[in-house]
Design a protein around this motif. Structure first.
Motif, PDB file in Angstrom:
ATOM      1  N   THR A 118       0.842  -1.194   0.000  1.00 17.86           N
ATOM      2  CA  THR A 118       0.000   0.000   0.000  1.00 17.86           C
ATOM      3  C   THR A 118       0.877   1.243   0.000  1.00 17.86           C
ATOM      4  OG1 THR A 118      -1.888   1.059   1.107  1.00 17.86           O
ATOM      5  CG2 THR A 118      -0.199   0.092   2.539  1.00 17.86           C
ATOM      6  N   ILE A 119       0.286   2.363   0.344  1.00 22.84           N
ATOM      7  CA  ILE A 119       0.999   3.627   0.478  1.00 22.84           C
ATOM      8  C   ILE A 119       1.117   3.951   1.966  1.00 22.84           C
ATOM      9  CG2 ILE A 119       0.987   6.106  -0.055  1.00 22.84           C
ATOM     10  CD1 ILE A 119       1.324   4.369  -2.527  1.00 22.84           C
ATOM     11  N   GLN A 120       2.343   4.243   2.411  1.00 23.74           N
ATOM     12  CA  GLN A 120       2.509   4.666   3.801  1.00 23.74           C
ATOM     13  C   GLN A 120       1.711   5.947   4.017  1.00 23.74           C
ATOM     14  OE1 GLN A 120       2.724   4.900   7.078  1.00 23.74           O
ATOM     15  NE2 GLN A 120       4.769   3.989   7.198  1.00 23.74           N
ATOM     16  N   GLY A 121       0.826   5.919   5.000  1.00 15.26           N
ATOM     17  CA  GLY A 121      -0.086   7.045   5.185  1.00 15.26           C
ATOM     18  C   GLY A 121       0.328   8.046   6.240  1.00 15.26           C
ATOM     19  N   GLU A 122       1.337   7.712   7.055  1.00 15.96           N
ATOM     20  CA  GLU A 122       1.630   8.540   8.223  1.00 15.96           C
ATOM     21  C   GLU A 122       3.104   8.928   8.311  1.00 15.96           C
ATOM     22  OE1 GLU A 122       0.361   6.389  11.689  1.00 15.96           O
ATOM     23  OE2 GLU A 122      -1.544   5.807  10.801  1.00 15.96           O
ATOM     24  N   GLY A 123       3.352  10.017   9.024  1.00 19.30           N
ATOM     25  CA  GLY A 123       4.714  10.377   9.395  1.00 19.30           C
ATOM     26  C   GLY A 123       5.607  10.787   8.234  1.00 19.30           C
ATOM     27  N   TYR A 124       6.910  10.628   8.428  1.00 21.54           N
ATOM     28  CA  TYR A 124       7.918  11.139   7.513  1.00 21.54           C
ATOM     29  C   TYR A 124       7.813  10.539   6.113  1.00 21.54           C
ATOM     30  CZ  TYR A 124      12.534  12.406   5.731  1.00 21.54           C
ATOM     31  OH  TYR A 124      13.552  12.892   4.960  1.00 21.54           O
ATOM     32  N   HIS A 125       7.475   9.252   6.021  1.00 20.45           N
ATOM     33  CA  HIS A 125       7.467   8.557   4.726  1.00 20.45           C
ATOM     34  C   HIS A 125       6.082   8.503   4.078  1.00 20.45           C
ATOM     35  CE1 HIS A 125      11.663   7.272   4.863  1.00 20.45           C
ATOM     36  NE2 HIS A 125      11.480   7.060   6.148  1.00 20.45           N
ATOM     37  N   LYS A 126       5.166   9.346   4.546  1.00 23.24           N
ATOM     38  CA  LYS A 126       3.819   9.318   3.962  1.00 23.24           C
ATOM     39  C   LYS A 126       3.892   9.548   2.456  1.00 23.24           C
ATOM     40  CE  LYS A 126       2.696  14.177   4.857  1.00 23.24           C
ATOM     41  NZ  LYS A 126       4.000  14.530   5.459  1.00 23.24           N
ATOM     42  N   GLY A 127       3.057   8.825   1.740  1.00 20.47           N
ATOM     43  CA  GLY A 127       3.043   8.921   0.287  1.00 20.47           C
ATOM     44  C   GLY A 127       3.955   7.941  -0.411  1.00 20.47           C
ATOM     45  N   THR A 128       4.749   7.191   0.362  1.00 17.37           N
ATOM     46  CA  THR A 128       5.701   6.237  -0.198  1.00 17.37           C
ATOM     47  C   THR A 128       5.077   4.850  -0.308  1.00 17.37           C
ATOM     48  OG1 THR A 128       7.538   7.437   0.834  1.00 17.37           O
ATOM     49  CG2 THR A 128       7.963   5.168   0.143  1.00 17.37           C
ATOM     50  N   ALA A 129       5.245   4.211  -1.452  1.00 12.09           N
ATOM     51  CA  ALA A 129       4.778   2.836  -1.598  1.00 12.09           C
ATOM     52  C   ALA A 129       5.603   1.933  -0.689  1.00 12.09           C
ATOM     53  CB  ALA A 129       4.906   2.387  -3.049  1.00 12.09           C
TER      54      ALA A 129
END
Length: 210
Positions: A24-35
């Protein structure tokens, strides 16, 4: 395999109680938006009343799965692997992170920090809980501190935890989802007055993805 044999393998980290795994896509914190590929390990006794994955608490409900099988499956999807729970540090993370890194993956963990830090991590997201505070080691090694804000007293708790992390740790305040409409304005106001903090939102829930 006998139950006793399985228990020994779990104790060594050669098997882990796997609850679920998904890309999925990381939804939280520093890496949000990253697959990223998420591995959710069962077992947690921290007991947050607002936990949105209470089904992860009882490790007995989640089948012990060979660590190498988990690793091989994860790497079919991504080289960014997030291990979460439950509380993953309930178990020895040495074997799974060693295997992931040997195969070129980046290892991330989301943890309350309540137990001994095991494993080799590229990114440690510490989300401390009042019921079981983080160990000093996890606090010092955390790359990001993510404090969930459910009520006003959590701002005091956040500042207490911020004193324990390293100077380069990124500080986040994140509204607890069920009270977000009430809490978001408080967090916005707090961050504007205390700009060492950043706002984290559960963007995956807005995107309606896992």
């Amino acid at each position: 395999m006998k139950k006793e044999e399985i228990e020994k393998l779990v104790e060594k980290g050669e098997m882990l109680p796997l609850m679920e795994e998904f890309y999925t896509i990381q939804g939280e914190g520093y890496h949000k938006g990253t697959a990223a590929y998420f591995i959710r390990i069962g077992g947690c006794d921290v007991g947050c009343h607002w936990c949105d994955v209470k089904e992860s608490w009882d490790a007995e409900k989640h089948p012990p799965t060979a660590t190498e099988t988990i690793v091989d499956n994860a790497l079919k999807y991504s080289d960014t692997i997030v291990i979460t729970g439950g509380e993953p540090l309930t178990w020895d993370m040495t074997r799974i992170t060693k295997s992931l890194k040997e195969k070129g993956a980046k290892t991330h963990i989301e943890t309350s920090g309540a137990y001994k830090l095991t494993g080799d991590w590229d990114w440690i997201c510490l989300s401390p809980k009042k019921l079981k505070l983080p160990t000093a080691e996890v606090s010092k090694k955390a790359h990001e501190l993510k404090v969930i804000v459910y009520n006003k007293s959590d701002f005091v708790f956040a500042e207490q935890q911020a004193e324990k992390v390293g100077e380069n740790c990124i500080l986040y305040l994140q509204p607890e989802w069920s009270v977000r409409d009430k809490i978001v304005p408080l967090i916005v106001d707090y961050v504007m007055k205390n700009p060492k903090w950043k706002v984290s939102l559960q963007t995956h829930k807005y995107l309606n993805i896992p």
